[in-house]
Design a protein around this motif. Sequence first.
Motif, PDB file in Angstrom:
ATOM      1  N   LYS A  37       0.960  -1.064  -0.445  1.00 65.04           N
ATOM      2  CA  LYS A  37       0.144   0.517   0.020  1.00 65.04           C
ATOM      3  C   LYS A  37       0.856   1.203   0.316  1.00 65.04           C
ATOM      4  O   LYS A  37       1.089   2.408  -1.131  1.00 65.04           O
ATOM      5  CB  LYS A  37      -0.996  -0.273   1.385  1.00 65.04           C
ATOM      6  CG  LYS A  37      -1.905  -0.959   1.354  1.00 65.04           C
ATOM      7  CD  LYS A  37      -3.164  -0.942   2.367  1.00 65.04           C
ATOM      8  CE  LYS A  37      -3.639  -1.640   2.429  1.00 65.04           C
ATOM      9  NZ  LYS A  37      -5.405  -2.027   3.085  1.00 65.04           N
ATOM     10  N   SER A  38       2.153   1.136   1.031  1.00 66.46           N
ATOM     11  CA  SER A  38       2.797   2.428   0.855  1.00 66.46           C
ATOM     12  C   SER A  38       3.001   2.519  -0.699  1.00 66.46           C
ATOM     13  O   SER A  38       3.283   3.897  -1.075  1.00 66.46           O
ATOM     14  CB  SER A  38       4.218   1.950   1.469  1.00 66.46           C
ATOM     15  OG  SER A  38       5.093   3.468   1.977  1.00 66.46           O
ATOM     16  N   GLU A  39       3.985   1.085  -1.307  1.00 66.99           N
ATOM     17  CA  GLU A  39       4.155   1.971  -2.419  1.00 66.99           C
ATOM     18  C   GLU A  39       3.541   2.277  -3.320  1.00 66.99           C
ATOM     19  O   GLU A  39       3.722   3.034  -4.333  1.00 66.99           O
ATOM     20  CB  GLU A  39       5.069   0.545  -3.001  1.00 66.99           C
ATOM     21  CG  GLU A  39       6.123   0.058  -4.297  1.00 66.99           C
ATOM     22  CD  GLU A  39       6.073  -1.349  -4.985  1.00 66.99           C
ATOM     23  OE1 GLU A  39       6.536  -1.069  -5.863  1.00 66.99           O
ATOM     24  OE2 GLU A  39       6.157  -2.136  -3.726  1.00 66.99           O
ATOM     25  N   HIS A  40       2.404   1.735  -3.404  1.00 68.17           N
ATOM     26  CA  HIS A  40       1.624   2.422  -4.632  1.00 68.17           C
ATOM     27  C   HIS A  40       0.923   2.980  -3.801  1.00 68.17           C
ATOM     28  O   HIS A  40      -0.430   4.225  -4.837  1.00 68.17           O
ATOM     29  CB  HIS A  40       0.299   1.150  -5.167  1.00 68.17           C
ATOM     30  CG  HIS A  40       1.275   0.117  -5.150  1.00 68.17           C
ATOM     31  ND1 HIS A  40       1.818   0.285  -6.931  1.00 68.17           N
ATOM     32  CD2 HIS A  40       2.158  -1.053  -5.269  1.00 68.17           C
ATOM     33  CE1 HIS A  40       2.917  -1.099  -7.386  1.00 68.17           C
ATOM     34  NE2 HIS A  40       2.698  -1.273  -6.080  1.00 68.17           N
ATOM     35  N   GLY A  41       1.107   4.119  -2.811  1.00 69.59           N
ATOM     36  CA  GLY A  41       0.348   4.949  -1.977  1.00 69.59           C
ATOM     37  C   GLY A  41      -1.670   4.926  -2.372  1.00 69.59           C
ATOM     38  O   GLY A  41      -2.341   5.632  -2.549  1.00 69.59           O
ATOM     39  N   LEU A  42      -2.024   3.553  -1.752  1.00 63.17           N
ATOM     40  CA  LEU A  42      -3.201   3.384  -1.052  1.00 63.17           C
ATOM     41  C   LEU A  42      -3.656   3.452   0.203  1.00 63.17           C
ATOM     42  O   LEU A  42      -3.120   3.256   0.744  1.00 63.17           O
ATOM     43  CB  LEU A  42      -3.339   1.660  -1.571  1.00 63.17           C
ATOM     44  CG  LEU A  42      -2.732   1.195  -3.208  1.00 63.17           C
ATOM     45  CD1 LEU A  42      -3.378  -0.322  -3.047  1.00 63.17           C
ATOM     46  CD2 LEU A  42      -3.954   2.229  -3.585  1.00 63.17           C
ATOM     47  N   PRO A  43      -4.894   3.375   0.414  1.00 62.19           N
ATOM     48  CA  PRO A  43      -4.750   4.201   2.037  1.00 62.19           C
ATOM     49  C   PRO A  43      -4.855   2.672   2.560  1.00 62.19           C
ATOM     50  O   PRO A  43      -5.387   1.382   2.522  1.00 62.19           O
ATOM     51  CB  PRO A  43      -6.325   4.519   1.478  1.00 62.19           C
ATOM     52  CG  PRO A  43      -6.734   4.891   0.497  1.00 62.19           C
ATOM     53  CD  PRO A  43      -5.965   4.151  -0.376  1.00 62.19           C
ATOM     54  N   ILE A  44      -4.331   2.931   4.093  1.00 59.30           N
ATOM     55  CA  ILE A  44      -4.564   1.633   4.741  1.00 59.30           C
ATOM     56  C   ILE A  44      -6.167   0.816   5.066  1.00 59.30           C
ATOM     57  O   ILE A  44      -6.102  -0.067   5.583  1.00 59.30           O
ATOM     58  CB  ILE A  44      -4.305   2.380   6.058  1.00 59.30           C
ATOM     59  CG1 ILE A  44      -4.792   3.013   7.378  1.00 59.30           C
ATOM     60  CG2 ILE A  44      -2.065   2.266   6.048  1.00 59.30           C
ATOM     61  CD1 ILE A  44      -4.088   3.243   8.200  1.00 59.30           C
ATOM     62  N   TYR A  45      -7.056   2.206   5.151  1.00 62.03           N
ATOM     63  CA  TYR A  45      -8.505   1.612   5.527  1.00 62.03           C
ATOM     64  C   TYR A  45      -9.598   1.796   4.601  1.00 62.03           C
ATOM     65  O   TYR A  45      -9.015   2.943   3.091  1.00 62.03           O
ATOM     66  CB  TYR A  45      -9.049   2.760   6.350  1.00 62.03           C
ATOM     67  CG  TYR A  45     -10.671   2.040   6.760  1.00 62.03           C
ATOM     68  CD1 TYR A  45     -11.279   1.203   7.065  1.00 62.03           C
ATOM     69  CD2 TYR A  45     -11.399   3.464   6.466  1.00 62.03           C
ATOM     70  CE1 TYR A  45     -12.062   1.159   7.340  1.00 62.03           C
ATOM     71  CE2 TYR A  45     -13.118   3.237   6.942  1.00 62.03           C
ATOM     72  CZ  TYR A  45     -13.575   1.777   6.593  1.00 62.03           C
ATOM     73  OH  TYR A  45     -15.063   1.862   6.962  1.00 62.03           O
ATOM     74  N   ALA A  46      -9.261   0.667   3.543  1.00 61.21           N
ATOM     75  CA  ALA A  46      -9.871   0.358   2.706  1.00 61.21           C
ATOM     76  C   ALA A  46     -11.581   0.238   2.840  1.00 61.21           C
ATOM     77  O   ALA A  46     -11.988  -2.031   2.952  1.00 61.21           O
ATOM     78  CB  ALA A  46     -10.084  -0.859   1.260  1.00 61.21           C
ATOM     79  N   PRO A  47     -12.733   0.413   2.772  1.00 60.89           N
ATOM     80  CA  PRO A  47     -13.932   0.565   3.896  1.00 60.89           C
ATOM     81  C   PRO A  47     -14.823  -0.573   2.676  1.00 60.89           C
ATOM     82  O   PRO A  47     -15.696  -1.940   3.125  1.00 60.89           O
ATOM     83  CB  PRO A  47     -15.029   1.751   3.496  1.00 60.89           C
ATOM     84  CG  PRO A  47     -14.130   2.853   2.974  1.00 60.89           C
ATOM     85  CD  PRO A  47     -13.159   2.207   2.753  1.00 60.89           C
ATOM     86  N   ASP A  48     -14.582  -0.249   1.532  1.00 59.14           N
ATOM     87  CA  ASP A  48     -15.684  -1.580   0.631  1.00 59.14           C
ATOM     88  C   ASP A  48     -14.830  -2.755   0.450  1.00 59.14           C
ATOM     89  O   ASP A  48     -15.453  -3.627   0.512  1.00 59.14           O
ATOM     90  CB  ASP A  48     -15.560  -1.377  -1.075  1.00 59.14           C
ATOM     91  CG  ASP A  48     -16.146   0.228  -1.442  1.00 59.14           C
ATOM     92  OD1 ASP A  48     -17.185   0.825  -0.339  1.00 59.14           O
ATOM     93  OD2 ASP A  48     -15.873   1.071  -2.174  1.00 59.14           O
ATOM     94  N   ARG A  49     -13.565  -2.364   0.406  1.00 52.41           N
ATOM     95  CA  ARG A  49     -12.641  -4.818   0.666  1.00 52.41           C
ATOM     96  C   ARG A  49     -13.315  -4.938   2.144  1.00 52.41           C
ATOM     97  O   ARG A  49     -13.543  -5.918   2.150  1.00 52.41           O
ATOM     98  CB  ARG A  49     -11.544  -4.139   0.465  1.00 52.41           C
ATOM     99  CG  ARG A  49     -10.396  -5.000   1.207  1.00 52.41           C
ATOM    100  CD  ARG A  49     -10.675  -6.413   0.678  1.00 52.41           C
ATOM    101  NE  ARG A  49      -9.793  -7.108   1.618  1.00 52.41           N
ATOM    102  CZ  ARG A  49      -9.709  -8.717   1.736  1.00 52.41           C
ATOM    103  NH1 ARG A  49     -10.653  -8.956   0.797  1.00 52.41           N
ATOM    104  NH2 ARG A  49      -8.623  -9.204   2.522  1.00 52.41           N
ATOM    105  N   GLU A  50     -13.490  -3.723   3.527  1.00 51.93           N
ATOM    106  CA  GLU A  50     -13.263  -4.742   4.709  1.00 51.93           C
ATOM    107  C   GLU A  50     -14.967  -4.532   4.610  1.00 51.93           C
ATOM    108  O   GLU A  50     -15.237  -6.392   5.108  1.00 51.93           O
ATOM    109  CB  GLU A  50     -13.260  -3.349   5.612  1.00 51.93           C
ATOM    110  CG  GLU A  50     -13.742  -3.925   7.294  1.00 51.93           C
ATOM    111  CD  GLU A  50     -13.565  -2.938   8.335  1.00 51.93           C
ATOM    112  OE1 GLU A  50     -14.781  -2.520   9.337  1.00 51.93           O
ATOM    113  OE2 GLU A  50     -12.284  -2.209   8.084  1.00 51.93           O
TER     114      GLU A  50
END
Length: 375
Positions: A37-50
């Motif tokens: 996530k850090s490498e690609h700039g993705l949020p640590i919290y993904a509500p849809d995935r959760e």
Amino acid sequence: MVAELSQLRDKIDAVDKQMVALLAERLALVAEVGEVKSEHGLPIYAPDREAAMLASRREEASLQGVPPDLIEDILRRTMRESYASENDSGFKCLNPELRPIVIVGGHGQLGRLFRRLFELSGYQVRVLGSKDWDKAEEMVADAGMVVVTVPIHLTDSVIRKLPSLPDDCILADLTSIKSEPLQAMLEVHNGPVVGLHPMFGPDIPSLAKQVVIYCDGRMPETYQWLLEQIQIWGATIERISAIEHDQGMTLIQALRHFTSFVYGVHLAEEDPRLEQLLAMSSPIYRLELAMVGRLFAQDGTLYGDIIMSSPQNLAMIKRFHQRFGEAIKLLESQDKSGFKQAFDQVELWFGDFAGRFLKESQGLLKQANDATHRG
């Protein structure tokens, strides 16, 4: 029977050890996820995935005869730990060309939290404390962003004593009121301005599922990266006008803190045995008492500043006092029909939210009950 029970307990212990090993494996995988996530700039919290994951696990649990609520409780607790673990790793820097960030009041708890987050994202951070004003002009001369996070009653004066900032420097604040600080920033700086209000305390382990409110000031296109950076840290951002923000905070913060303050004062004056109150309390009453008690474990000056920060707070509290008096009159006259009528009006106002809040509170009470017996 004793031997049989001992054998069963041994088997349970063995399963528990397997669960611990699986949790350790899961946390290790989470650490790898955090790096990706850090490498690609993705949020640590993904509500849809959760949400999708929880729905799937609930279905699987039901098929295996495991209560779906049980597996969801376990997973949610595990995910809270996972978010905290992800927050220990670095975050992608969305604006690597940004000049140094200066945090005014960066030695305070909230300032330290945001300093840590910015540094984890690879930004250069400087702290301008109360003893550093003789160096203020030098410290902000090449700043790419200046963030003001000082006590509420000092915010306006601190903003107005800032040295001249570079024209393209972003000026932001982290204050729980917005109208006055935003206006002050717009008056002292001709460049980009944004008002921020983190809706959490500095002791959180992660920004996952937290809320940051922002109020546009000037040149919003220049600080969109900042809003996206906050989302990468895990928070949800909510845009609102400064006036609407302050009106909402009158109810969300000032009134709630004041009623907790008065309840605490009342308890102290009545002077019951607190241990006895706790012993007699069911989880919901213990939770309510805990929410009042936690207020008094924190900085009284801070909460005084919040409650007294605006004349509209006092006006709202006075209206609440009036309605409290009207409710007392219902009791004095034993007007049960009037009480029921008022009750029904409030139920109608809540609408579908009443049922939703009932369900949410049931989950909180289960956790409170567990915590009570653990303590």
